[in-house]
Design a protein around this motif. Sequence first.
Motif, PDB file in Angstrom:
ATOM      1  N   ASN A 412       0.829  -1.218   0.000  1.00 37.75           N
ATOM      2  CA  ASN A 412       0.000   0.000   0.000  1.00 37.75           C
ATOM      3  C   ASN A 412       0.856   1.257   0.000  1.00 37.75           C
ATOM      4  O   ASN A 412       0.432   2.308  -0.490  1.00 37.75           O
ATOM      5  N   VAL A 649     -10.128 -13.052   7.881  1.00 37.33           N
ATOM      6  CA  VAL A 649      -9.387 -11.865   7.456  1.00 37.33           C
ATOM      7  C   VAL A 649      -8.052 -11.801   8.202  1.00 37.33           C
ATOM      8  O   VAL A 649      -7.993 -12.041   9.410  1.00 37.33           O
ATOM      9  N   SER A 651      -4.703  -9.315   8.981  1.00 38.64           N
ATOM     10  CA  SER A 651      -4.392  -7.881   8.937  1.00 38.64           C
ATOM     11  C   SER A 651      -3.004  -7.589   9.485  1.00 38.64           C
ATOM     12  O   SER A 651      -2.519  -8.259  10.394  1.00 38.64           O
ATOM     13  N   ALA A 655      -3.500  -3.086   6.425  1.00 37.35           N
ATOM     14  CA  ALA A 655      -4.014  -3.730   5.209  1.00 37.35           C
ATOM     15  C   ALA A 655      -4.672  -5.056   5.595  1.00 37.35           C
ATOM     16  O   ALA A 655      -4.331  -5.648   6.623  1.00 37.35           O
ATOM     17  N   ASP A 656      -5.617  -5.489   4.777  1.00 35.14           N
ATOM     18  CA  ASP A 656      -6.321  -6.749   5.025  1.00 35.14           C
ATOM     19  C   ASP A 656      -6.149  -7.708   3.856  1.00 35.14           C
ATOM     20  O   ASP A 656      -5.972  -7.281   2.712  1.00 35.14           O
ATOM     21  N   TYR A 657      -6.252  -8.985   4.168  1.00 32.63           N
ATOM     22  CA  TYR A 657      -6.318 -10.037   3.146  1.00 32.63           C
ATOM     23  C   TYR A 657      -7.490 -10.918   3.548  1.00 32.63           C
ATOM     24  O   TYR A 657      -7.576 -11.363   4.701  1.00 32.63           O
ATOM     25  N   ASP A 680      -6.292  -7.383  -6.465  1.00 28.17           N
ATOM     26  CA  ASP A 680      -7.607  -6.746  -6.343  1.00 28.17           C
ATOM     27  C   ASP A 680      -8.429  -6.833  -7.630  1.00 28.17           C
ATOM     28  O   ASP A 680      -9.628  -6.564  -7.612  1.00 28.17           O
ATOM     29  N   ALA A 684     -11.426  -8.978  -3.994  1.00 25.91           N
ATOM     30  CA  ALA A 684     -11.157  -7.822  -3.136  1.00 25.91           C
ATOM     31  C   ALA A 684     -10.234  -8.222  -1.989  1.00 25.91           C
ATOM     32  O   ALA A 684     -10.330  -9.327  -1.463  1.00 25.91           O
ATOM     33  N   SER A 685      -9.338  -7.342  -1.604  1.00 26.05           N
ATOM     34  CA  SER A 685      -8.433  -7.552  -0.466  1.00 26.05           C
ATOM     35  C   SER A 685      -7.706  -8.891  -0.534  1.00 26.05           C
ATOM     36  O   SER A 685      -7.841  -9.746   0.348  1.00 26.05           O
TER      37      SER A 685
END
Length: 715
Positions: A412, A649, A651, A655-657, A680, A684-685
């Motif tokens: 990011n 999730v 983190s 940021a998240d995955y 992405d 998403a994520s």
Amino acid sequence: ASITGQTISKTNCPYCGVGCGIEATVENNKVIAVKGNVEHPANLGRLCVKGSSLHETQGLQNRILHPRVKGKNVSWDKATSTIADHFKATIAQYGPDSVAFYLSGQLLTEDYYVANKLMKGFIGSGNVDTNSRLCMASATAAHKRAFGEDVVAGCYDDLSSAEAIFIIGANPAYAHPIVYQRMIKAREENPARKIVVIDPRRTASAKDADLHLAIKPGSDAYFYNGLLIYLAEQGKLDKDYIAKHCHGFEQALETAKSQFSDISDVAIACDIELSLLLESYQIFAETDKVVTFFSQGINQSSSGVDKANAIINCHLATGKIGREGAGAFSITGQPNAMGGREVGGLSTQLAAHLHFENSNEIDLVKRFWQAPNIATKPGLKAVDMFDEVNSGKIKAIWIMATNPVVSMPNANLVKRALEKCPMVVVSECYENTDTINYADVVLPASTWGEKQGSVTNSDRTISVHQSMIKAPGEAKNDWQIITDVAHKLGFKDAFNYQHAVDIFREHAALSGFENSHPLAEKKAEKDIYRVFDISALANISQSDYENFIPTKWPINVANPNGVQRIFTDGVFATKNQKANFIPIIAQLPKILPDKTQVVMNSGRIRDQWHTMSRTGRVAKLMTHSDEPYIAVNPDDAQRFQLADKQLAVLSNLSADYIGRVNITNEQRTGEIFVPIHWNDNFSASARVSALVNPITDELCGQPELKHSPVRIKPF
Ligand code: SF4
């Protein structure tokens, strides 16, 4: 062309460092079928599922067809003038270090060569780095420390002739399937051969192994330092080899011993049973021909250089190197990571295996190129490069054939950096890469099947990719685009290339320029010896280039047909011609998890490549694994209240995955695994690297991509 209008071309797979040869059938400007080339030494006719689907990845879907500036289609002339004008003005105002190129192991050697020449020889900055920094930088630095040069001594045939193979930090069953099949076939032919896998995960390769050691993540150098001690204690050293061909053994052994009072301490440090450790050590010690096969699990570490040298130390100590079936074999992730290194694709190198540390080497390259403005110091390594884009010191960056918004650690930050950078140029084939969203100038590049040029695979075999079909729209070869910009920067004469072979000849000539073996009878005083020498190809004809027979370098007067193994004579590329033992203090990863975290490991899955811009187009390649997942040990699932197949999730770094939980005993407790490929555009994520701390190895700048403490919870 045949009577049916079909033609057959011999080319190569562009996906991984194995570098398999391919026979492609072409009809009506389309590759309609591929099969393995039985004559190519890397694969002898075999292809894995990715390579055999290559023809299905073609088509205009998502291809970039025209150059664009600020979102509008423009002519090539306008696009290259925009780049040249901006780079010129930036360099005039802020100096050459205010601009940068970020390249890729997907580029062909000729592309790499001209990009490196333009930046280091003519713009005057070392700021050319590559995604190979994320892949191979540790092994590169380790080779240089041990051997004096970045050289892989052995070859794939050694994997067939070894009596024992130690696979560490690699899962070749998925990431390098064709060389893996060789290892398995050799064992089938002779079950006495042993495969030992050292990996925290019970991977597909580990399941096939005779012995699997699920060591603590990052403890690899403890394992090999322990082995060095064991070899000494058991009288298994090759004292003659050490005395004749090596330097620094005693210090390396004493340093290894300083961390352990006895071998049982090694088992504790690696978190494995002592009996398993000793069994593996015994296999190494008692077997004459041993190969250690290593990849990203060693390299992607804050102490990756030391880990690789700890491995090499054990091979030197036993003379298991430079001969058939024996050696420390570093396998690259990408198809042309080695070719890029040959021409100076890393910011820390010059071209032709020459370096900045020695002013004579800088001078050699300067004279050969007649370079007006040769860089005299290394440039920024990948993580530092994007930090400086973020800080505003780098004001213009040209990214070619790679997707750093997905692949860089702390991705990011890379996104934010590119958002505010005054000039971002992206050369790409496909629209659906995350990085392209931040480009001021987009350049359509040709891709596999369309472009011609050379690559070097992991065992030094040079092959030539063929241009078999016409590139769509206005797409051009990367070397041509760079050359066009070089002309507009005022360097027409030095970049007067009409064809890829012109660049290849120059590259080959530079490799032999003032280069002679230390034992050569005729040697000029100023000669600087490098093993990498392909000067026998400096006058190659276009026809020979197009029909190039894959050959392992060096390819020079003494070895016109290449060389299977290097250092067979025990003469290394160091000043005293001896290999160096490197004293290693083993270290764990720099950031360890706190009580609320698990350690995230990441890597390839079987059927995907990089960020899926190509393999994601083939439906059958999605069937093996069709969405981002998180492999979790049952204990951790219970601890974090995760159910199998539910979404969770991860983190870190804000940021998240998000991925689907896969509960499995293949993971150690406290450690999870996620695939690297999704981004992405697909889900998403799912950019894993956004969660990776930008911690690097101080010796080589390679990030610690395999060990990231993260939080995990149900989605
Ligand atoms: Fe391509 Fe690698 Fe598979 Fe060979 S092993 S076919 S180079 S992906």
